[in-house]
Write an enzyme that holds these catalytic residues in place. Structure first.
Site, PDB file in Angstrom:
ATOM      1  N   GLY A 197     -26.217 -36.423  32.211  1.00 32.10           N
ATOM      2  CA  GLY A 197     -25.566 -36.346  30.899  1.00 32.10           C
ATOM      3  C   GLY A 197     -24.595 -35.199  30.790  1.00 32.10           C
ATOM      4  N   GLY A 198     -23.969 -34.824  31.896  1.00 26.04           N
ATOM      5  CA  GLY A 198     -22.907 -33.821  31.830  1.00 26.04           C
ATOM      6  C   GLY A 198     -21.606 -34.488  31.443  1.00 26.04           C
ATOM      7  N   LEU A 199     -20.501 -33.799  31.695  1.00 27.16           N
ATOM      8  CA  LEU A 199     -19.201 -34.350  31.292  1.00 27.16           C
ATOM      9  C   LEU A 199     -18.958 -35.729  31.863  1.00 27.16           C
ATOM     10  CD1 LEU A 199     -16.682 -31.387  31.425  1.00 27.16           C
ATOM     11  CD2 LEU A 199     -17.317 -32.768  29.463  1.00 27.16           C
ATOM     12  N   ALA A 200     -19.222 -35.897  33.167  1.00 31.89           N
ATOM     13  CA  ALA A 200     -18.944 -37.183  33.809  1.00 31.89           C
ATOM     14  C   ALA A 200     -19.837 -38.270  33.227  1.00 31.89           C
ATOM     15  CB  ALA A 200     -19.139 -37.065  35.313  1.00 31.89           C
ATOM     16  N   SER A 206     -15.474 -16.097  34.996  1.00 31.84           N
ATOM     17  CA  SER A 206     -14.428 -17.116  35.114  1.00 31.84           C
ATOM     18  C   SER A 206     -13.142 -16.621  35.763  1.00 31.84           C
ATOM     19  CB  SER A 206     -14.112 -17.647  33.720  1.00 31.84           C
ATOM     20  OG  SER A 206     -12.953 -18.441  33.765  1.00 31.84           O
ATOM     21  N   ARG A 263      -9.626 -20.133  45.146  1.00 35.82           N
ATOM     22  CA  ARG A 263     -10.931 -19.489  45.237  1.00 35.82           C
ATOM     23  C   ARG A 263     -11.378 -19.186  46.654  1.00 35.82           C
ATOM     24  NH1 ARG A 263     -13.691 -23.035  40.377  1.00 35.82           N
ATOM     25  NH2 ARG A 263     -12.581 -21.925  38.741  1.00 35.82           N
ATOM     26  N   ARG A 296     -11.740 -26.747  45.715  1.00 34.42           N
ATOM     27  CA  ARG A 296     -11.332 -27.200  44.389  1.00 34.42           C
ATOM     28  C   ARG A 296     -10.528 -26.125  43.685  1.00 34.42           C
ATOM     29  NH1 ARG A 296     -13.121 -26.365  39.426  1.00 34.42           N
ATOM     30  NH2 ARG A 296     -15.173 -25.523  39.954  1.00 34.42           N
TER      31      ARG A 296
END
Lengths: 271, 656, 279
Positions: B11-14, B254, B301, B438
Site C-alpha cells: 500500500g505504498g505509492l505504487a 535528503s 548518488r 537511480r
C-alpha cells in the site's frame, strides 16, 4: 432521552452553550453586582444615612436594591421562570455531557486540561450550591439553615447574615461550614462562567487562532477576576454584617418609608 | 461466471496508485498491506518528484532530457523505452497530484515551486516541504479511501503476503491469487484474483541498518522469486550519500539539502579536530565542488557516495577521524531553510540534538534503494529511431516532443508484467527504469507512473487476457489449498521450535539477522571485490544453515511477531544470495555497483540485465540484452576533473 | 514550515543531559497476550547503545526475552515502521505520556544507571497484543469526514487550482498528520470504544476535524464541505469537544489542532444558520 438528544444534537449543544451566557451568565453578573453592593453601596449616597458609618450605608443600599427588585412582581416571576428553565436545561445536559469524558490531569497536567476538569467539577458543585442557595433563601427551607432565620427581602441583610452565621448572634461552627460552602460555590460558579465564556468562543468559532484564543482568554480572565471580586465582596460583606445592626437599619428604612420616627420604628419592629 | 477481482500487494505509492487506477477501471481491488497503508515506507521519501515543467521547458529542458538524464544517471543499464514513457508522463502525474490537493510548495505568484536535484542542471523537482513522499502517499491514500468507502477497494491491513498462487496451464504459468496471513489472528488463507500486482517496495533490511522502514525486508519479492518469478539486477543497490548514523536505523538526510545549497566538506588537514565553525573557509575541502565543477554537490548518488567513502576510508579525512563528513547549510538563511527543508532538519535535530541551521550536520552513506527487483517486460512504443542517438546535449532542442505512447504502448497486457502471466510488479519491487543508479526524486515518479500507466495494462489483461474466459473465481480450489498447506507447514515449523526465553546466538533469528546485515553491508555496498564477495558467499551459506535450525522464543498462535520475522529472514537470505551472486558475476563497475578489481564499465559484456532465477532451492544467473535502441552509451563522468579520489583497491569497510 | 520556525536567533539547542555510557536501564512493560487476556507487568534490563531509542531497546529485548528476575518470557509485541517519526506506527504511552517511541531517546529519558522507563499501549484503542493496538477507528473517522478531494478521475485534466504560497503552507502543516493517535490518546473526551457500531456517535477527535478543515480549505475539496459539516455538527462531532486542548500539546507534528477545531466550529455555526434559513 438519548434519541432526542441525538436528533437535536447540534441545537441542544448550542443552546447549552447559549443558556450558560444568556440568561444565566447575565443574571450572575447582575446578581453579584447587587449582592456586592452590601460593601460598595456604602460609597453611594443614601438619603437619611448621611452621618452613618460606611458599613451601615452599604447595608441600607443593599436593602433598598433588594427590596426594589423583589417588588417588581410580574417581571420577577418572568425572570425566575426563565432562569429556572435555563438552569435546569443547562444542568441536566451539562451532567449528561460531562459524563461522556474522563479526566486525565494526572498524566497530562496542562493548564487547559485542568480547566476542562474544573469546569465539569464546578458544574456539579455549582448546581448543588445554587439549589441550596435558592432553597434556603428563596423557598424558606429553613431546616437547611440550622440556626438561621427565614430570609426575607424586607430584612435582606440581617436574615442573610443569620443564614451565613448560623445564628442571629454571631458566627457558629455551622455558620463556618455554610460560609465555606458559599465561598467554594460562588468561586467555582464564577470560574465556570468565565471559562465557559472562553470555550464558547471556540465552540461558536469566534476565536480561531491561538493568538485570538489567548486574547479572548485575557478578557475572560479579567471578567472572571472582577466577578470573583464581587462574589467575595458579597460573601464577606454579608458575613461582616451584625444581625441586630442590620435589622435596625432595615427597620429604619421601613419606617422612613411609612413616615414614622426612627425611635418608634425600632419599638414597632421589635414587637 | 465469477466476478473479476484484482489483488494489489503493498500500500505504498505504487500500490495505492495501482489500486486507484484499477478501481477506476471498474474492477474490485483487494489491497493487502502489512501496515495500515498510510504508514507505508513511501512516507519516508523526502526531496521531491521530477518532471519537466514550463519554467524548465522555456530554459531548454524537455521530457526528452529528463529521459536522457535518467538513462545516463542509471549508467545505461535500464531498458530505454519504459524510461522515455515515464519521463513523458511525469508532467501529467504532477498535474494529477496537484488536483488531488498535494500542498506543493508555491512561488509568490502561486505556481508550483521547483528545486534542483542530483543529476540535472535544471530545476525540475517539485516538492512539498521536505516530506514530499508523505504528502504524495497521503493524497493517494485519500483517493483510495474514497474508493474504499464506495466498496470498490477492500483493504486487508496487517495481512502479510506469503506466496503467489500460480497455475500451470497450456499457455504457461498464470498467477490466480495469493496466500496471506493475518498478522493478528495468524489465520492463513488463500485469496483468489485474476491478476496480482506486487508493489512491495525494497529490501533495505537485508543490509541490517539502512534508510528503510522496518517493514522493508524484501520478503514478498523473495517469495515471488522462490515461486519462480525472475529477479533482475539484484546487485544494484543504491547507497545514499547522506544519512544520519543511528542505533536502529540510518535516517535519510535528503538530497534536497544539497539541492537547496548544502555543501559537503571535510577539514583539509588530517586530524584537524576544531569545531566546524572555527575552521576558516580556506582550510575546508569542498571535495565534490572541486572535483565536479559543473554539478558540484548535486552529482548523482553513487558518485557522491563513493567520493565520501573514499575521503573517509581511503584518505582518512573523515571528520574527527571517523566515517563522517560535514553537510553544511549554515550559510543559508534559517527562515528559508525552515520553509524549504523544515521536515528533515527537524529529524536531524530530534535524533542528534543539534540544529543543522546553525551547525553543520555530520553524515555518512547508507543503503537506501534497490534499483533491482522483479523482472518485468513491456511493449515498445511508437518512437523507434533507426539508430540510437548520441547523448542529448543539455538545453538543446529534443528530437521528439512528448506524446503518450512513444515509449511504451499504453494498455499493452505485458507492461510491468513478470515472467508469470497475471503477476505484475510496480514501483521499487520492479527492476525497471533506474538501471544501475537511480536519480534523486525519480522514485516517487516511477511508483506513481507504474500504478497509473501499467494499471491500465492490468485492467486490460483481466478483461481481454486469460481471465476473460476463466476467471479465478471459477477455478478448482486444489491449487489454492496446496499453497495454504505449504504455508501452514512453515508456520508449524516455527511454532514447534518455540520455547520461552532467548535461543543461543547460533540459532537465534535476531542474531542471524544482525549478522546478515553486517555481512551484506561490509561486502555488498559501496565498494565490492571478488575476495570479499567470495567470503560473503561462505558467510551466507553458514547463516542459511543456522537459520534452518533456528528456534523461536514465542510459540503464540496470536500476533506472533517473532514468527513473522524468522520467516521473513529465510526469504531475506535468498535475496541476499542473489545480491551477492549478482555482485560477483558482474565483473565491471557500473552505477552503484563498483568493483575495485574491475573499476571500468564493460559495455560489451555487461550492458545487460542480470537475470536471477530460483529453482529447486538454488539461484542461477544469466545476462540478457537490454533495450538500448534510443541512446548510445557514453562515458559517465559528470565532468569530473581528476580521478585522484576514486577509491583504490581497498578492502571494503563497513559503510556504517 | 514547522512550528520551530520562528527562532532566528543563533542560539544552539539546549544541551542534552550527559548519559552514562555502559549503564543498565530498566523497562517496565505492560503486557497482554491478546484481547480479553489478563494484563501483567514485566521488567527488563537493557544496556542501551549510544543514541539508542525505545525501538532499539525493544529489539534487544526481542532477541533475548528474559525479565530482570531471570524469568524466560516471550518477546514484547509492538508496532513500528519508519523509525523517523513520520509514519505514526510506533505510538505508545511512555512514562505516562503518549508519543512515538522511535524518537524517544534513551539518553534523554534514562541517563543514569538503573533509571526506569515505563511502556504501556495506548489506552484509547483495543490492544492487539502487548504494546500493539488496533487504530482502525482512527481511519474510519477519515472516511466519515470524507477526507479527500473528489477529483473526476486519474485522467489528464491539467493542473489543479492555483494557490497562494501562504495557503499552501498552511495546508501543508495540516496535511502532515500521520494518524498516530496522540491527540486522541491525550484527549479526555475521547474514549475507548471497541464496538464499530458505536463509532459514529462517539467523539471523533481532533485529527478528523483537522482533516475536514484541510479539505474544506482546498478549492476542489470544498465541494464536500457541506457533507463534512453535516457529519461534524452531529453527535460525536465538533460540539463534543471539551476544549481541554491536550491534543495540540501532544501533537508530534505541531499541527494547530485547536485552530482547526475552532475553524470547524465556525463553519458549523454558519452552516447551521444558513441551513435553517435556506431549508
Amino acid at each position: 432521552m438519548p434519541s432526542f438528544i441525538e436528533k437535536n444534537h447540534f441545537l441542544l449543544r448550542r443552546l447549552h452553550s447559549l443558556t450558560g451566557i444568556v440568561p444565566i451568565g447575565v443574571f450572575l453578573i447582575a446578581h453579584l453586582l447587587t449582592n456586592s453592593s452590601i460593601i460598595w453601596g456604602g460609597g453611594a449616597l443614601r438619603e437619611g444615612f448621611d452621618g452613618a458609618p460606611f458599613k451601615d450605608r452599604g447595608v441600607a443600599y443593599f436593602q433598598e436594591e433588594v427590596a426594589w427588585i423583589n417588588t417588581q412582581v410580574p417581571h420577577l416571576l418572568l425572570i425566575e421562570v426563565t432562569l429556572w428553565v435555563s438552569l435546569a436545561f443547562h444542568a441536566i445536559l451539562g451532567v449528561y455531557y460531562a459524563r461522556s469524558g474522563s479526566a486525565n490531569t494526572d498524566r497530562y497536567p496542562y493548564q487547559g486540561n485542568w480547566r476542562y476538569r474544573v469546569q465539569r467539577l464546578s458544574g456539579y458543585l455549582g448546581f448543588l450550591f445554587i439549589f441550596y442557595h435558592v432553597a434556603t433563601l428563596r423557598w424558606g427551607w429553613t431546616f437547611l439553615i440550622p440556626g438561621g432565620t427565614e430570609w426575607s427581602f424586607r430584612y435582606s441583610a440581617s436574615t442573610l447574615a443569620a443564614a451565613l452565621h448560623g445564628s442571629t448572634t454571631g458566627l457558629t461552627t455551622v455558620g463556618v461550614v455554610v460560609s465555606l460552602f458559599y465561598f467554594a460555590g460562588v468561586s467555582l460558579l464564577v470560574f465556570h462562567f468565565a471559562n465557559g465564556l472562553w470555550t464558547a468562543a471556540i465552540t461558536w468559532g469566534l476565536t480561531i487562532s491561538k493568538a485570538a484564543q489567548r486574547r479572548w482568554g485575557y478578557v475572560c480572565a479579567g471578567l472572571g477576576a472582577a466577578l470573583m471580586l464581587m462574589a467575595w465582596m458579597s460573601l464577606f460583606g454579608a458575613l461582616a454584617v451584625k444581625h441586630d445592626d442590620a435589622r435596625r437599619i432595615e427597620s429604619q428604612l421601613h419606617h422612613k418609608a411609612a413616615g414614622l420616627a426612627p425611635k418608634a420604628a425600632e419599638i414597632a419592629d421589635t414587637n | 461466471m465469477a466476478q473479476h477481482r484484482v489483488i494489489v500487494v503493498g500500500g505504498g505509492l505504487a500500490g495505492l496508485a495501482a489500486s486507484a487506477r484499477i478501481a477506476e477501471a471498474g474492477l474490485p481491488v483487494d489491497l493487502f498491506s502489512v501496515v495500515p497503508v498510510k504508514r507505508s515506507h513511501s512516507v519516508c521519501a523526502q526531496g521531491g518528484i521530477n518532471a519537466c515543467n514550463e519554467v524548465a521547458r522555456q530554459q531548454g529542458y524537455s521530457e526528452y532530457e529528463h529521459f536522457d538524464e535518467t538513462i545516463y544517471g542509471g549508467d545505461f543499464l535500464a531498458d530505454q523505452h519504459p524510461v522515455l514513457e515515464m519521463a513523458n508522463w511525469a508532467p501529467r502525474i504532477i498535474d494529477l497530484l496537484d488536483r488531488m490537493g498535494v500542498p506543493f510548495n508555491r512561488t509568490s505568484e502561486g505556481y508550483r515551486d521547483l528545486r534542483l536535484f542530483g543529476g540535472s542542471l535544471f530545476k525540475r523537482t517539485h516538492f512539498s516541504g521536505a516530506t514530499t513522499g508523505q504528502q504524495l502517499i497521503y493524497a493517494l491514500d485519500e483517493q483510495v479511501r474514497r474508493y474504499e468507502s464506495e466498496g470498490q477497494v477492500t483493504k486487508h491491513e496487517f495481512w502479510e503476503f506469503l506466496w503467489p498462487v500460480i497455475e500451470d496451464t497450456a499457455q504457461g504459468q498464470r498467477c490466480v491469487g495469493i496466500v496471506a496471513q493475518d498478522m493478528r489472528t495468524m489465520q492463513v488463507r488463500a485469496f483468489r484474483a485474476d491478476a496480482v500486482v506486487m508493489a512491495t517496495g525494497g529490501c533495505g533490511l537485508v543490509f541490517g541498518k539502512s534508510t528503510n522502514s522496518i517493514i522493508c525486508t524484501g520478503a514478498a519479492a523473495a517469495r515471488c522469486f522462490r515461486a519462480g518469478v525472475w529477479y533482475a539486477n539484484p546487485e544494484m543497490i543504491q547507497v545514499h550519500p547522506t544519512a544520519i548514523p543511528g542505533a536502529d536505523k540510518l535516517r535519510l538526510m535528503s538530497e534536497s539539502a544539497r539541492g537547496e545549497g548544502g555543501r559537503v566538506w571535510v577539514p583539509r588537514k588530517k586530524g584537524d579536530n576544531r569545531p566546524p565553525r572555527d575552521i576558516p573557509e580556506g582550510e575546508r575541502y569542498y571535495f565534490l565542488e572541486e572535483r565536479f565543477p559543473a554539478y558540484g554537490n548535486i552529482v548523482p548518488r553513487d558518485i557522491a557516495t563513493r567520493e565520501i567513502f573514499g575521503i573517509c576510508v581511503n584518505d582518512g579525512l573523515g571528520v574527527n577521524g571517523e566515517n563522517q563528513v560535514y553537510l553544511d547549510l549554515t550559510h543559508k538563511d534559517p527562515e528559508y531553510l525552515t520553509k524549504k527543508l523544515g521536515g528533515i532538519l527537524e529529524i536531524y535535530e530530534k535524533f542528534v540534538g543539534v540544529d543543522p541551521r546553525f551547525e553543520p550536520m555530520k553524515i555518512f552513506p547508507a543503503v537506501h534503494y534497490s534499483m533491482g527487483g522483479l523482472w518485468t517486460s513491456f511493449t515498445k512504443g511508437s518512437y523507434n529511431p533507426e539508430t540510437p542517438r548520441t547523448k542529448h546535449k543539455s538545453g538543446t532542442r529534443p528530437p521528439i516532443l512528448a506524446e503518450v505512447g512513444q515509449g511504451m504502448q499504453l494498455g499493452a497486457l505485458n507492461n510491468a508484467q513478470t515472467n508469470i502471466t497475471g503477476l505484475y510488479a510496480f514501483g521499487e519491487v520492479s527492476f525497471a527504469y533506474h538501471g544501475a543508479n537511480r536519480l534523486g526524486a525519480n522514485a516517487l515518479l516511477s511508483c506513481i507512473f507504474d500504478g497509473l500507466f501499467c494499471g491500465v495494462s492490468v485492467a486490460n489483461y483481466v478483461r481481454d487476457g486469460a481471465p476473460a474466459k476463466a476467471p479465478a473465481g471459477d477455478l478448482a480450489s486444489a491449487g489454492y489449498d496446496r499453497v495454504v498447506a505449504q504455508e501452514q507447514q512453515k508456520v508449524k515449523r516455527w511454532v514447534d521450535s518455540a520455547s520461552a526465553g532467548a535461543a543461543e546466538p547460533r540459532t537465534n533469528p535476531y542474531v542471524i539477522g544482525k549478522e546478515l546485515g553486517d555481512e551484506m553491508t561490509a561486502a555488498c555496498t559501496v565498494v565490492r571485490h571478488q575476495t570479499r564477495l567470495a567470503q560473503c558467499a561462505g558467510k551466507l551459506a553458514e547463516l542459511r544453515e543456522r537459520h534452518d535450525s533456528a528456534t523461536l522464543a514465542d510459540g503464540a498462535s496470536w500476533s506472533n511477531q517473532a514468527l513473522g520475522y524468522a520467516r521473513a529472514l529465510s526469504d531475506m537470505l535468498v535475496l541476499a544470495e542473489a545480491i551477492a551472486k549478482g555482485a560477483t558475476e558482474r565483473k565491471e563497475s557500473r552505477g552503484a555497483h563498483y568493483r575495485t578489481d574491475f573499476p571500468e564499465r564493460d559495455d560489451a559484456n555487461f550492458m545487460k540485465t542480470t537475470l536471477a532465477k530460483h529453482q529447486g532451492g538454488t539461484t542461477s544467473l544469466e545476462f540478457i540484452p537490454i533495450d538500448a535502441s534510443l541512446i548510445l552509451p557514453t562515458a559517465r563522468t559528470y565532468g569530473k576533473k581528476d580521478d585522484k579520489a576514486t577509491p583504490k583497491p581497498a578492502m571494503a569497510a563497513s559503510a556504517s | 514550515m514547522s512550528a520551530t520556525a520562528s527562532s532566528s536567533t543563533h542560539s544552539r539547542p539546549v544541551a542534552r543531559p550527559e548519559a552514562k555510557p555502559g549503564r543498565t536501564v530498566r523497562f517496565r512493560v505492560k503486557r497482554c497476550d491478546g484481547p480479553g487476556k489478563p494484563v501483567r507487568w514485566e521488567t527488563f534490563a537493557v544496556k542501551p547503545e549510544p543514541g539508542a531509542n525505545i525501538i532499539s531497546c525493544l529489539q534487544q529485548i526481542a532477541a533475548s526475552p528474559v525479565t530482570v528476575d531471570g524469568q524466560k518470557t516471550t518477546p514484547v509485541a509492538w508496532d513500528s515502521g519508519c523509525l523517523e517519526e513520520v509514519c505514526g506506527a510506533c505510538t505508545m504511552v511512555i512514562n505516562g505520556k503518549t508519543r512515538q517511541s522511535c524518537s524517544c531517546l534513551i539518553d534523554e529519558y534514562a541517563p543514569n544507571e538503573g533509571d526506569e522507563i515505563t511502556l504501556e499501549p495506548m489506552s484509547k484503542f483495543p490492544v492487539v497484543r502487548d504494546l500493539w493496538v488496533d487504530r482502525a477507528r482512527l481511519f474510519d473517522a477519515l472516511k466519515r469526514v470524507k477526507a479527500w478531494v473528489p477529483i473526476d478521475g486519474t485522467y489528464s485534466l491539467g493542473a489543479g487550482p492555483r494557490e497562494s504560497a501562504e495557503k499552501s503552507e498552511s495546508r501543508y502543516v495540516m496535511s502532515t498528520c500521520m494518524s498516530c493517535g496522540c491527540c486522541l490518546e491525550a484527549c479526555p473526551q475521547y474514549q475507548l470504544e471497541e464496538n464499530p457500531d458505536k463509532w459514529p456517535a462517539s467523539f471523533i477527535g481532533a485529527h478528523a476535524m483537522n482533516q475536514a478543515r484541510l479539505f474544506n480549505e482546498h478549492a476542489t475539496g470544498a465541494v464536500l464541505k457541506g457533507a463534512r459539516l453535516d457529519t461534524l455538527m452531529g453527535e460525536g462531532g465538533v460540539n463534543d469537544c471539551g476544549n481541554a486542548q491536550n491534543c495540540v500539546q501532544v501533537c508530534p507534528k505541531h499541527i494547530p489542532l485547536t485552530e482547526s477545531i475552532a475553524t470547524i466550529g465556525r463553519s458549523v455555526t454558519i452552516h447551521a444558520i444558513a441551513k435553517w434559513f435556506r431549508g
